[in-house]
Every structure is written in structure tokens, then in C-alpha cells.
Scaffold this active site. Structure first.
Site, PDB file in Angstrom:
ATOM      1  N   ASN A 210       0.860  -1.190   0.000  1.00  0.00           N
ATOM      2  CA  ASN A 210       0.000   0.000   0.000  1.00  0.00           C
ATOM      3  C   ASN A 210       0.892   1.234   0.000  1.00  0.00           C
ATOM      4  OD1 ASN A 210       0.521   0.867   2.842  1.00  0.00           O
ATOM      5  ND2 ASN A 210      -0.295  -1.174   3.242  1.00  0.00           N
ATOM      6  N   ASP A 279      -3.711  -6.492   4.819  1.00  0.00           N
ATOM      7  CA  ASP A 279      -4.674  -7.420   5.424  1.00  0.00           C
ATOM      8  C   ASP A 279      -4.574  -8.824   4.834  1.00  0.00           C
ATOM      9  OD1 ASP A 279      -5.770  -5.594   7.209  1.00  0.00           O
ATOM     10  OD2 ASP A 279      -7.088  -4.752   5.685  1.00  0.00           O
ATOM     11  N   PHE A 327      -4.390   3.065  14.910  1.00  0.00           N
ATOM     12  CA  PHE A 327      -4.717   4.037  13.867  1.00  0.00           C
ATOM     13  C   PHE A 327      -5.807   3.421  13.000  1.00  0.00           C
ATOM     14  CE2 PHE A 327      -1.659   7.633  13.477  1.00  0.00           C
ATOM     15  CZ  PHE A 327      -0.985   7.411  14.661  1.00  0.00           C
ATOM     16  N   LYS A 341     -13.480  -0.090  15.460  1.00  0.00           N
ATOM     17  CA  LYS A 341     -12.123  -0.639  15.655  1.00  0.00           C
ATOM     18  C   LYS A 341     -11.647  -0.431  17.097  1.00  0.00           C
ATOM     19  CE  LYS A 341     -10.986  -0.120  10.790  1.00  0.00           C
ATOM     20  NZ  LYS A 341     -10.236   0.587   9.741  1.00  0.00           N
ATOM     21  N   LYS A 345     -10.938  -3.944  18.800  1.00  0.00           N
ATOM     22  CA  LYS A 345      -9.518  -4.228  19.043  1.00  0.00           C
ATOM     23  C   LYS A 345      -9.125  -3.900  20.490  1.00  0.00           C
ATOM     24  CE  LYS A 345      -8.450  -3.602  14.156  1.00  0.00           C
ATOM     25  NZ  LYS A 345      -7.382  -3.756  13.160  1.00  0.00           N
TER      26      LYS A 345
HETATM   27  N1  CTP Z   1      -3.610  -3.572  11.943  1.00  0.00           N
HETATM   28  C1  CTP Z   1      -2.829  -4.601  12.373  1.00  0.00           C
HETATM   29  N2  CTP Z   1      -2.770  -5.769  11.646  1.00  0.00           N
HETATM   30  C2  CTP Z   1      -3.477  -5.899  10.509  1.00  0.00           C
HETATM   31  C3  CTP Z   1      -4.284  -4.843  10.060  1.00  0.00           C
HETATM   32  C4  CTP Z   1      -4.340  -3.684  10.796  1.00  0.00           C
HETATM   33  O1  CTP Z   1      -2.180  -4.483  13.415  1.00  0.00           O
HETATM   34  N3  CTP Z   1      -3.390  -7.022   9.837  1.00  0.00           N
HETATM   35  C5  CTP Z   1      -3.691  -2.341  12.737  1.00  0.00           C
HETATM   36  C6  CTP Z   1      -3.128  -1.110  12.064  1.00  0.00           C
HETATM   37  O2  CTP Z   1      -1.748  -0.940  12.368  1.00  0.00           O
HETATM   38  C7  CTP Z   1      -3.987   0.014  12.651  1.00  0.00           C
HETATM   39  C8  CTP Z   1      -5.330  -0.658  12.928  1.00  0.00           C
HETATM   40  O3  CTP Z   1      -5.064  -2.067  12.959  1.00  0.00           O
HETATM   41  O4  CTP Z   1      -3.487   0.454  13.886  1.00  0.00           O
HETATM   42  C9  CTP Z   1      -6.399  -0.370  11.916  1.00  0.00           C
HETATM   43  O5  CTP Z   1      -5.935  -0.634  10.614  1.00  0.00           O
HETATM   44  P1  CTP Z   1      -6.863  -0.328   9.347  1.00  0.00           P
HETATM   45  O6  CTP Z   1      -6.090  -0.697   8.111  1.00  0.00           O
HETATM   46  O7  CTP Z   1      -7.452   1.034   9.451  1.00  0.00           O
HETATM   47  O8  CTP Z   1      -8.068  -1.305   9.571  1.00  0.00           O
HETATM   48  P2  CTP Z   1      -8.262  -2.827   9.464  1.00  0.00           P
HETATM   49  O9  CTP Z   1      -8.326  -3.387  10.856  1.00  0.00           O
HETATM   50  O10 CTP Z   1      -7.247  -3.438   8.551  1.00  0.00           O
HETATM   51  O11 CTP Z   1      -9.735  -2.918   8.857  1.00  0.00           O
HETATM   52  P3  CTP Z   1     -10.292  -2.458   7.395  1.00  0.00           P
HETATM   53  O12 CTP Z   1      -9.123  -2.722   6.436  1.00  0.00           O
HETATM   54  O13 CTP Z   1     -11.439  -3.337   7.197  1.00  0.00           O
HETATM   55  O14 CTP Z   1     -10.642  -1.004   7.495  1.00  0.00           O
END
Ligand code: CTP
Length: 405
Positions: A210, A279, A327, A341, A345
Site C-alpha cells: 500500500n 490485510d 490508527f 475498531k 480491538k
Molecule cells: N492492523 C494490524 N494488523 C493488521 C491490520 C491492521 O495491526 N493485519 C492495525 C493497524 O496498524 C492500525 C489498525 O489495525 O493500527 C487499523 O488498521 P486499518 O487498516 O485502518 O483497519 P483494518 O483493521 O485493517 O480494517 P479495514 O481494512 O477493514 O478497514
């Protein structure tokens, strides 16, 4: 607006050939809104003219204890009183020795004795002189007085020799100046920060990732260090230089990030997950480059572990778990998604990032975030630099920390 805006800095220049380099520091400080007053020793005046420094600082330059103009102002006392920080750069072996022994035989040394605020000393000299036990003992004495000493860089010097002694570069000096001026309200905290993107390999030459540049996470690390925390920064691939004084661990994939976070967990009191973790990852990475020739190609993906959720789940069952800050990168339904979240979380605080604007989110130097905390608090921040945003986030973390106690 910069964090340095309206700060009053007294810059003492002594007789080292690196004197010309601090001309650029003066310009950089003024660009950030600082007021700079320059004091020069006699030797410094032989290496760079007071006229140059007066033009760049926009202020008269002070060189003598007994100025012909306005002697009633007692220059060494007034200059010492009127400034927030004394930076001595370059600090020659002679000036360091003067300061260590409390001599008051020129204006700069006298101001240093009369100055009760923070002092930053930036040595620059031949490497043999720098490594001499006398210089090292004098620097140890300055540290014992509470002065910050910024070690010089290694490299080739004007005298042709190579080794430690080159004046530190501006970026490191800027971080030290910010540390000297910042409240030390994170002293005693051990902070673990993740930053940047992760890369999930599909074959040896391609990956899923990303556009995260790591700027926000690195700003969190730099500002935590400035405020006195011990910082570990676990970073995915970025083009950024890690902030000085930070323990730095480089990772590539989400699995590597997860292993490092879980391995470092025990020692920390605050965890900030600013990384943009992928993800998903390719289910079966190919050992060799995938060749073209097929009209279509589908790529099966599997879900990566959610590192933050795993931390939040652990927190439910363990006492004294570190404060947990997440975040959220959102392009719509920001508040609802952030709230979801925060709860799912099990976080203390979530920083909601709008990734849809050009001034916010990935790669921008500025950000506009909303903070939601575990007590139902909400704070909408204006558009700020990522460094200022990071400071505001730390202010909120410290408020939560105080509530905890
Ligand atoms: N995060 C993480 N591990 C992942 C995905 C996300 O630790 N595999 C953490 C990120 O570092 C951030 C938070 O979760 O602090 C939210 O990440 P974000 O990308 O906004 O959301 P997601 O949980 O991935 O959900 P979505 O993609 O459905 O918005």
C-alpha cells in the site's frame, strides 16, 4: 506553524572550521519561526564574519564582553536571561575546556556560566583532538552539568583526517534542539511504535503493498524520543531515515512485523500501531518469477494476522498491559469505523486518519485526525504537520495515562 515558532535561541559559535556550516542552521531555524541571536568567539570571527551571521540571523552579533554600544545592558547577563536555549555549535576543544572548567574569559564562556536554561553542545574538531582524553573528560564534565552533548559525525575532515569530529548534520541538531525544548513528560515510558507499509511477496520480483510512507509513525517515534521516552520503532520498508536515539527494527511482511511486536512486547509501557499492515498475502508465493503469456491470472490470497487485535485480545486477560493506541485509515464513515475498531480491538485510543484528501493520509506532510478514546472522548484536530499531530496525540496519551493512575 512549527514547534520552534517564537522560540528564542542563543547560538554560540566558536573557532572550528565547521563554523560556516551553522550559517545554514541559522537560516533553517529562522524558517521555522525562531528568533536567533549569535555570539561569536574571537577565533570564530576569523573563520566566518559577524556580518554574515548578522545578515542571516537578522540580529546584531555579539563578540565582546565590553561592547562599545549599550554597556549598561550587561550583555552576558541579559543575553543569558532572554533566551530559551543555548546552542554552542561548533564547539571547539578550547571552548569545551573553558565551559568544563567554568572559565569566564570571553563573552560566550561567561554567558554559558550565567545561563540557567538548557544547553546543547555540538563539538567539531580534528578526530585526534576529539578523542584525546582531555576533551573526552571535559565532555563528560559538561554532561554531568546537565548539558546535552551531540556527538560529532564520522567522516573525512577539512584537515584530511578521517574519524569522529565532523559537525553533526542539521537534521540531528534539529531533533536535539526539539528535545532540549520539549517537556520531558514521556520520561520513564518505553514506547513501541510500528510504522510504514508491509510487503507480501507474490514471487521474487512482485509484492502486494500500500502507499504508506511511514511519515506519521516516524513522527510519533521522533516526538516520543524528544519528550524523553525510550523508543523502539518497528518499520516496514520506507525511504525515511529513523530518528536519532531510537532502536530501529526493519521488517518486510506482516508476519515479520507480528513476530517482532510480540517479541518486544514485554518491555513496553505504550504501544502505537501506526503501520499500514496488509490485510492479505498471497496464499502460495511462487519461488520463481511468474512469466507473462496468460490472458488472465488470478491470485488466491489469505488473511494476515491482525496484530493490533491480537494485542487487544491479550490485554483482556493480562494486568498492567501497555497502553494500546491504534490508527484507522478511512475513506468514509470515519467515526463509525473508528469506533468499531476502538471496541473490537480493545484499544485505549484510536487515531482516525482521513486517507481521501491530498493534505491528509498517505505520503502527505500534513494530517487532520480525530481521536476517540476508551472513555468516550472525541477530539477533532485541525490540519497540522505530522510532527505537530504526533505531539497532540502524545498529549492525549499522557492525559489517558494520568486517568489510569
Ligand atoms: N492492523 C494490524 N494488523 C493488521 C491490520 C491492521 O495491526 N493485519 C492495525 C493497524 O496498524 C492500525 C489498525 O489495525 O493500527 C487499523 O488498521 P486499518 O487498516 O485502518 O483497519 P483494518 O483493521 O485493517 O480494517 P479495514 O481494512 O477493514 O478497514
Amino acid at each position: 506553524m512549527s514547534l520552534l515558532t517564537d522560540k528564542k535561541i542563543l547560538l554560540g559559535i566558536s573557532g572550528s572550521i565547521a563554523a560556516y556550516k551553522v550559517a545554514d542552521w541559522v537560516r533553517a531555524l529562522r524558517r521555522e519561526g525562531c528568533q536567533v541571536t549569535v555570539v561569536m568567539t574571537e577565533s570564530a570571527c576569523r573563520l566566518i564574519t559577524p556580518l554574515t551571521m548578522a545578515a542571516l540571523s537578522g540580529n546584531p552579533v555579539h563578540t565582546s564582553m565590553f561592547a562599545a554600544e549599550a554597556p549598561e545592558k550587561i550583555p552576558h547577563i541579559n543575553l543569558a536571561r532572554e533566551h530559551d536555549l543555548l546552542v554552542i555549535a561548533p564547539a571547539s576543544a578550547q571552548t569545551i575546556a573553558r565551559l568544563a572548567h567554568g572559565l569566564a574569559d570571553n563573552l560566550l564562556a561567561t554567558i554559558a556560566l550565567a545561563f540557567s536554561g538548557p544547553v546543547l553542545v555540538c563539538p567539531a574538531m580534528n578526530s585526534v583532538m576529539f578523542q584525546h582524553p582531555a576533551t573526552q573528560a571535559n565532555l563528560a564534565t559538561l554532561r554531568s552539568y546537565g548539558h546535552m552533548v551531540l556527538d560529532p559525525d564520522c567522516g573525512k575532515m577539512a584537515c584530511g583526517e578521517e574519524g569522529p569530529g565532523r559537525l553533526t548534520d542539521w537534521e540531528d541538531a534539529r531533533q536535539a534542539i526539539l528535545s532540549a525544548l520539549a517537556p520531558q513528560d514521556l520520561a520513564g515510558e518505553q514506547v513501541l511504535i510500528t510504522a510504514g507499509p508491509t510487503r507480501e511477496s507474490f514471487d521474487p520480483v512482485r509484492f502486494l503493498s500500500n502507499p504508506s510512507t511511514g511519515k506519521m509513525g516516524y513522527a510519533m517515534a521522533a516526538t516520543a524520543r524528544q519528550r524523553g521516552a525510550m523508543v523502539t520503532l518497528i518499520s516496514g520498508p520506507t525511504a525515511l531515515v529513523p530518528p536519532p536515539g531510537v532502536r530501529y527494527i526493519q521488517v518486510t511482511s506482516a508476519a515479520e512485523m507480528q513476530a517482532q511486536v510480540m517479541g518486544c512486547l514485554a518491555a513496553n509501557t505504550i504501544i502505537v500501531k501506526a503501520a499500514a499492515v496488509s490485510d492479505y498475502r498471497p496464499a502460495e508465493p511462487q519461488p520463481h518469477k511468474v512469466k507473462k503469456g496468460q490472458a488472465a491470472l488470478s491470485l488466491p490470497l489469505v488473511a494476515n494476522p491482525d496484530i493490533l487485535k491480537e494485542l487487544g485480545d491479550r490485554r483482556r486477560t493480562s494486568a498492567n498491559f501497555p497502553l494500546l493506541i491504534g490508527f484507522a485509515a478511512e475513506s468514509r464513515d470515519h467515526l463509525a469505523e473508528g469506533n468499531r475498531k476502538l471496541k473490537e480491538k480493545n484499544l485505549d485510543l484510536i487515531v482516525i486518519n482521513d486517507i481521501s484528501g491530498t493534505e491528509t493520509g498517505f505520503a502527505a506532510d500534513t494530517n487532520r485526525v480525530t481521536l476517540l478514546d476508551r472513555n468516550g472522548g472525541q477530539e477533532d484536530m485541525p490540519l497540522l504537520s505530522k510532527e505537530e499531530t504526533a505531539h497532540r496525540i502524545w498529549d492525549a496519551v499522557i492525559r489517558l495515562r494520568t486517568d489510569n493512575r
